[in-house]
Enzyme design. Sequence first.
Site, PDB file in Angstrom:
ATOM      1  N   GLN A  76       0.812  -1.219   0.000  1.00 22.07           N
ATOM      2  CA  GLN A  76       0.000   0.000   0.000  1.00 22.07           C
ATOM      3  C   GLN A  76       0.846   1.268   0.000  1.00 22.07           C
ATOM      4  O   GLN A  76       0.312   2.352   0.206  1.00 22.07           O
ATOM      5  CB  GLN A  76      -0.924   0.027   1.229  1.00 22.07           C
ATOM      6  N   LYS A 108      -1.610  -3.392  -7.673  1.00 19.45           N
ATOM      7  CA  LYS A 108      -1.995  -2.225  -6.861  1.00 19.45           C
ATOM      8  C   LYS A 108      -1.215  -0.982  -7.277  1.00 19.45           C
ATOM      9  O   LYS A 108      -1.438   0.099  -6.752  1.00 19.45           O
ATOM     10  CB  LYS A 108      -1.766  -2.524  -5.380  1.00 19.45           C
TER      11      LYS A 108
HETATM   12  C1  LIG Z   1      -3.142  -6.322  -0.841  1.00 22.91           C
HETATM   13  C2  LIG Z   1      -2.196  -6.440   0.283  1.00 22.91           C
HETATM   14  C3  LIG Z   1      -1.428  -7.578   0.463  1.00 22.91           C
HETATM   15  C4  LIG Z   1      -1.566  -8.791  -0.405  1.00 22.91           C
HETATM   16  O1  LIG Z   1      -1.334  -8.505  -1.750  1.00 22.91           O
HETATM   17  P1  LIG Z   1      -1.643  -9.602  -2.866  1.00 22.91           P
HETATM   18  O2  LIG Z   1      -1.562  -8.800  -4.128  1.00 22.91           O
HETATM   19  O3  LIG Z   1      -3.023 -10.117  -2.603  1.00 22.91           O
HETATM   20  O4  LIG Z   1      -0.605 -10.639  -2.767  1.00 22.91           O
HETATM   21  C5  LIG Z   1      -0.547  -7.600   1.508  1.00 22.91           C
HETATM   22  N1  LIG Z   1      -0.405  -6.547   2.325  1.00 22.91           N
HETATM   23  C6  LIG Z   1      -1.114  -5.430   2.173  1.00 22.91           C
HETATM   24  C7  LIG Z   1      -0.902  -4.275   3.114  1.00 22.91           C
HETATM   25  C8  LIG Z   1      -2.049  -5.332   1.151  1.00 22.91           C
HETATM   26  O5  LIG Z   1      -2.774  -4.230   1.015  1.00 22.91           O
END
Ligand SMILES: *Cc1c(COP(=O)(O)O)cnc(C)c1O
Length: 412
Positions: free
Chosen positions: A209, A232
């Site tokens: 994030q 992301k």
């Molecule tokens: C989304 C997320 C993950 C996991 O990411 P994946 O893409 O599902 O492997 C781990 N930590 C945080 C803080 C996240 O927001």
Amino acid sequence: MMNSEPTKPFSVREIREQFPALKRLVYNKNLIYFDNGATSQKPQVVLDAINKYYSKDNANIHRGVHYMSQKATTEFEEARKIIQHYINARKSEEIIFTKGTTDGINLVANSFGSLLKAGDEILITAMEHHSNIVPWQMLCERKNLILKVAPINKKGELIIEDFDKLLSKNTKLVAVTHISNTLGTINPVKELAEKAHAVGAKILVDGAQSIQHKKIDVRDLNCDFFVFSGHKVFGPTGIGVLYGKEDLLDRMPPYQGGGDMIERVTFERTTYNELPFKFEAGTPHIAGGICLGEAVKFLSSLDINAIEKHEKELADYAQDMLDTFEGMRIIGEAKNKTSVVSFFVDGIHPFDIGTLLDKQGIAVRTGHHCTQPLMDFYKIPGTVRASFAFYNTREEIDKFIAAVDKSITLLK
Ligand SMILES: *Cc1c(COP(=O)(O)O)cnc(C)c1O
């Protein structure tokens, strides 16, 4: 790339133009996409790169003598360098392609974890995502290690004095999220890295994030591992990155065995390939790697400081507006937070608000956000979470606030 200035001043309108998904209608309403914490939308350059790779350059990498294989290899390795420069890693060998954050953490838990001994401790925090909890629990069970959890206060901030108390010479690894996906809390990871190193522990930063919201400099943070997911950060799903310091990665055994990660195989004995290939068994997500490179290139063409400021303003504005509703509980009120507003309204299930928002064209996430221990801590079943990206606007927040108001009225 690291030192090059962004080419253009930050303009939300211009940026939005480059994200086709933001132009779509949902139930005949303009989409308002506030689920960026779950995954981000993709800019046209990334979509074009996916199409180009599969329509023109598709070939397996690292082994081919032919033109397309060499071109695909060059582009894949070029993407690794783009990412290396963007996060300021010393060498491209320190950039390991993974499936995502979860995969990166599991790699470290299995490989680095195999070097640990019974009684060694791993320290996490109370605000971790399940993917930064469960791999450590599994490791602890397998190797008789001890998992310690540093608590947070009601505002959703790590309690540093308690963290200090839990840290000892038995601690071998600190695994901590940079920014909480549920609370928006920004952890002082540079300071935590110093503390970890002072007792001889290593530190893994979950950057799932943070990399899309803040400038990341792994050398400045001095973290030993940094993990994130492509999807992301405006790239594809199924691809992610584990950064690790070279000397550490060199000392770690491979995670998975197979093609590409070997130097020489006989039935008696196999020797392993050098970094980064030692950790990339099998055919990787080639298009994913190349397109993640495009996404990072896109991000680096923007002014990250302007992005940070814009997103902080959006989150503060949304939180201030929400705070005026009766029965409203903002979950996560850290002094240092960004890009996420989670809330719970007394007497109303988050799912019901989320469903009504959806009918108004607004995409939010409801539930535990893969942080069930946090929900237990706040004694709530879940939250409604609005999470922002640089392409979101103040006007969207005004519409969102009006829609929340309408939903609460309907549900009361
Ligand atoms: C989304 C997320 C993950 C996991 O990411 P994946 O893409 O599902 O492997 C781990 N930590 C945080 C803080 C996240 O927001």
